[in-house]
Design an enzyme around this catalytic site. Structure first.
Site, PDB file in Angstrom:
ATOM      1  N   HIS A   1       0.108 -11.867   0.787  1.00  0.00           N
ATOM      2  CA  HIS A   1      -0.914 -11.001   0.175  1.00  0.00           C
ATOM      3  C   HIS A   1      -1.738 -11.746  -0.887  1.00  0.00           C
ATOM      4  CE1 HIS A   1      -1.667  -6.420  -0.408  1.00  0.00           C
ATOM      5  NE2 HIS A   1      -2.754  -7.095  -0.640  1.00  0.00           N
TER       6      HIS A   1
ATOM      7  N   TYR B   1       0.832  -1.204   0.000  1.00  0.00           N
ATOM      8  CA  TYR B   1       0.000   0.000   0.000  1.00  0.00           C
ATOM      9  C   TYR B   1       0.871   1.260   0.000  1.00  0.00           C
ATOM     10  CZ  TYR B   1      -3.668  -3.359   1.307  1.00  0.00           C
ATOM     11  OH  TYR B   1      -4.522  -4.440   1.356  1.00  0.00           O
TER      12      TYR B   1
HETATM   13  P1  NAP Z   1     -13.958  -0.627   1.302  1.00  0.00           P
HETATM   14  O1  NAP Z   1     -13.558  -0.662   2.717  1.00  0.00           O
HETATM   15  O2  NAP Z   1     -15.010  -1.551   0.834  1.00  0.00           O
HETATM   16  O3  NAP Z   1     -14.423   0.844   0.892  1.00  0.00           O
HETATM   17  C1  NAP Z   1     -13.632   1.973   1.124  1.00  0.00           C
HETATM   18  C2  NAP Z   1     -14.359   3.170   0.512  1.00  0.00           C
HETATM   19  O4  NAP Z   1     -15.608   3.358   1.200  1.00  0.00           O
HETATM   20  C3  NAP Z   1     -13.579   4.452   0.652  1.00  0.00           C
HETATM   21  O5  NAP Z   1     -13.808   5.210  -0.515  1.00  0.00           O
HETATM   22  C4  NAP Z   1     -14.216   5.148   1.849  1.00  0.00           C
HETATM   23  O6  NAP Z   1     -14.159   6.536   1.759  1.00  0.00           O
HETATM   24  C5  NAP Z   1     -15.648   4.702   1.717  1.00  0.00           C
HETATM   25  N1  NAP Z   1     -16.304   4.642   3.016  1.00  0.00           N
HETATM   26  C6  NAP Z   1     -15.887   3.996   4.127  1.00  0.00           C
HETATM   27  N2  NAP Z   1     -16.778   4.141   5.122  1.00  0.00           N
HETATM   28  C7  NAP Z   1     -17.759   4.916   4.628  1.00  0.00           C
HETATM   29  C8  NAP Z   1     -18.957   5.428   5.181  1.00  0.00           C
HETATM   30  N3  NAP Z   1     -19.309   5.125   6.433  1.00  0.00           N
HETATM   31  N4  NAP Z   1     -19.770   6.193   4.394  1.00  0.00           N
HETATM   32  C9  NAP Z   1     -19.417   6.473   3.111  1.00  0.00           C
HETATM   33  N5  NAP Z   1     -18.285   6.007   2.529  1.00  0.00           N
HETATM   34  C10 NAP Z   1     -17.470   5.232   3.284  1.00  0.00           C
HETATM   35  O7  NAP Z   1     -12.707  -0.837   0.323  1.00  0.00           O
HETATM   36  P2  NAP Z   1     -11.188  -1.231   0.448  1.00  0.00           P
HETATM   37  O8  NAP Z   1     -10.381  -0.129   0.980  1.00  0.00           O
HETATM   38  O9  NAP Z   1     -10.816  -1.827  -0.869  1.00  0.00           O
HETATM   39  O10 NAP Z   1     -11.155  -2.473   1.466  1.00  0.00           O
HETATM   40  C11 NAP Z   1     -10.932  -2.340   2.857  1.00  0.00           C
HETATM   41  C12 NAP Z   1      -9.540  -2.778   3.248  1.00  0.00           C
HETATM   42  O11 NAP Z   1      -9.312  -4.151   2.940  1.00  0.00           O
HETATM   43  C13 NAP Z   1      -8.423  -2.073   2.472  1.00  0.00           C
HETATM   44  O12 NAP Z   1      -8.246  -0.741   2.870  1.00  0.00           O
HETATM   45  C14 NAP Z   1      -7.267  -2.992   2.760  1.00  0.00           C
HETATM   46  O13 NAP Z   1      -6.775  -2.789   4.077  1.00  0.00           O
HETATM   47  C15 NAP Z   1      -7.956  -4.354   2.638  1.00  0.00           C
HETATM   48  N6  NAP Z   1      -7.847  -4.939   1.274  1.00  0.00           N
HETATM   49  C16 NAP Z   1      -7.123  -6.080   1.115  1.00  0.00           C
HETATM   50  C17 NAP Z   1      -6.978  -6.645  -0.140  1.00  0.00           C
HETATM   51  C18 NAP Z   1      -6.163  -7.907  -0.303  1.00  0.00           C
HETATM   52  O14 NAP Z   1      -5.839  -8.270  -1.446  1.00  0.00           O
HETATM   53  N7  NAP Z   1      -5.847  -8.600   0.759  1.00  0.00           N
HETATM   54  C19 NAP Z   1      -7.564  -6.054  -1.274  1.00  0.00           C
HETATM   55  C20 NAP Z   1      -8.339  -4.901  -1.074  1.00  0.00           C
HETATM   56  C21 NAP Z   1      -8.482  -4.368   0.195  1.00  0.00           C
HETATM   57  P3  NAP Z   1     -13.201   7.435   2.667  1.00  0.00           P
HETATM   58  O15 NAP Z   1     -11.821   6.869   2.504  1.00  0.00           O
HETATM   59  O16 NAP Z   1     -13.400   8.786   2.113  1.00  0.00           O
HETATM   60  O17 NAP Z   1     -13.677   7.330   4.101  1.00  0.00           O
END
Ligand code: NAP
Length: 277
Positions: free
Chosen positions: A114, A56
């Protein structure tokens, strides 16, 4: 205040069911103080499992997390990940040490592969076990491994968790991956539980949300958290979003809600390859 909920990892270690993701955080200096405040508010609220990765922002997310937890390391359950390209015997150890430096700590609580690359899984597991013996990591796990990959782990090697893409629009794991993990007491850690915000504006989610005076994304999160062996790690970079997500812990979906959501987002009826973002 909404009650905290915990999930047991495969070893029995208890972690919060609702944690915090950090993908794309720490990359823009103008957003840094807001992101730090968001992560710290999450810790205050008990969302103290923080997920990051060397990938990241090429380490920028780990540095942000390190700053956010400075002075309160013991309140946090820290998860980071090694890239498949670094997951060989020597590379895993070097990558872990680099992550530790960026995180400003001497221990990562849970270190994940990962996704699967060219290095044999047994080699990565052996490196992880060496890091556990040396006290650099508390335990190891995997990410983005489908059932056939999991079955190739060395005999007796049980990951603490498998972190996979799971949300209302990505229900494939329910067909075989969740049952496989459940049968071995390996909880799934659901990433992108909000489908990166793309679930906003869905009419069924909106009507379920309205009935609970909640938001559609809170319903989406409560839906992922309806299992008692699934951890969710939404990423939120503002305090307001963190607080909204925390409130989803107190949202109990009724059978009627679940039926409406099943009709709009059908459960899988056959094996689907594990999706990745
Ligand atoms: P997510 O958590 O599904 O969505 C994040 C998005 O939702 C951001 O744009 C955030 O905006 C918005 N958001 C969050 N809470 C909100 C709320 N209460 N109201 C409105 N919008 C909201 O997506 P993600 O970041 O892909 O997944 C979460 C975590 O999983 C990642 O950050 C990472 O740590 C992990 N991940 C792991 C892998 C893997 O391959 N292992 C892949 C993808 C993700 P703001 O930022 O503006 O708050």
């Amino acid at each position: 205040m909404t009650a905290a909920r915990n999930v047991a990892l495969a070893s029995g270690t208890s972690v919060p069911a609702l944690g915090q993701g950090t993908w794309c955080m720490g990359e823009e200096p103008v957003r840094r103080s807001e992101e730090l405040a968001a992560l710290r508010r999450g810790i205050d609220l008990g969302m103290s499992l923080i997920d990051t990765a060397e990938m990241y922002g090429s380490g920028a997310s780990e540095e942000l997390v390190g700053e956010a937890i400075r002075g309160r390391r013991d309140e946090v359950f820290l998860v980071s990940k090694v890239l498949p390209s670094n997951a060989g015997a020597r590379g895993t150890v070097d990558a872990c040490h680099a992550s530790l430096r960026r995180l400003g700590t001497d221990r990562i609580d849970l270190y994940l592969l990962h996704w699967r690359g060219g290095v044999p899984l047994a080699e990565t597991v052996e490196a992880f076990e060496g890091l556990v013996r040396d006290g650099r990591i508390g335990a190891w796990g995997v990410s983005n491994l489908d059932v056939d990959d999991l079955a190739e782990l060395p005999p007796g090697a049980v990951p603490e968790t498998n972190q996979v893409l799971y949300n209302l629009t990505r229900r494939g794991p329910e067909y075989d991956l969740l049952p496989w993990c459940r049968g071995r007491s390996v909880p799934v850690m659901a990433y992108s539980p909000l489908e990166q915000g793309r679930l906003l504006g869905h009419s069924v989610l909106e009507s379920v949300a309205e009935a609970h005076a909640a938001t559609p994304l809170q319903v989406a999160l409560a839906w992922v958290l309806r299992h008692d062996d699934v951890i969710a790690i939404p990423k939120a970079s503002t305090v307001a979003h963190v607080e909204d997500n925390h409130a989803a812990l107190g949202l109990h979906l009724t059978d009627e809600d679940l039926q409406a959501l099943d009709a709009a987002f059908p459960a899988p009826t056959r094996k689907l390859p594990l999706e990745m973002l």
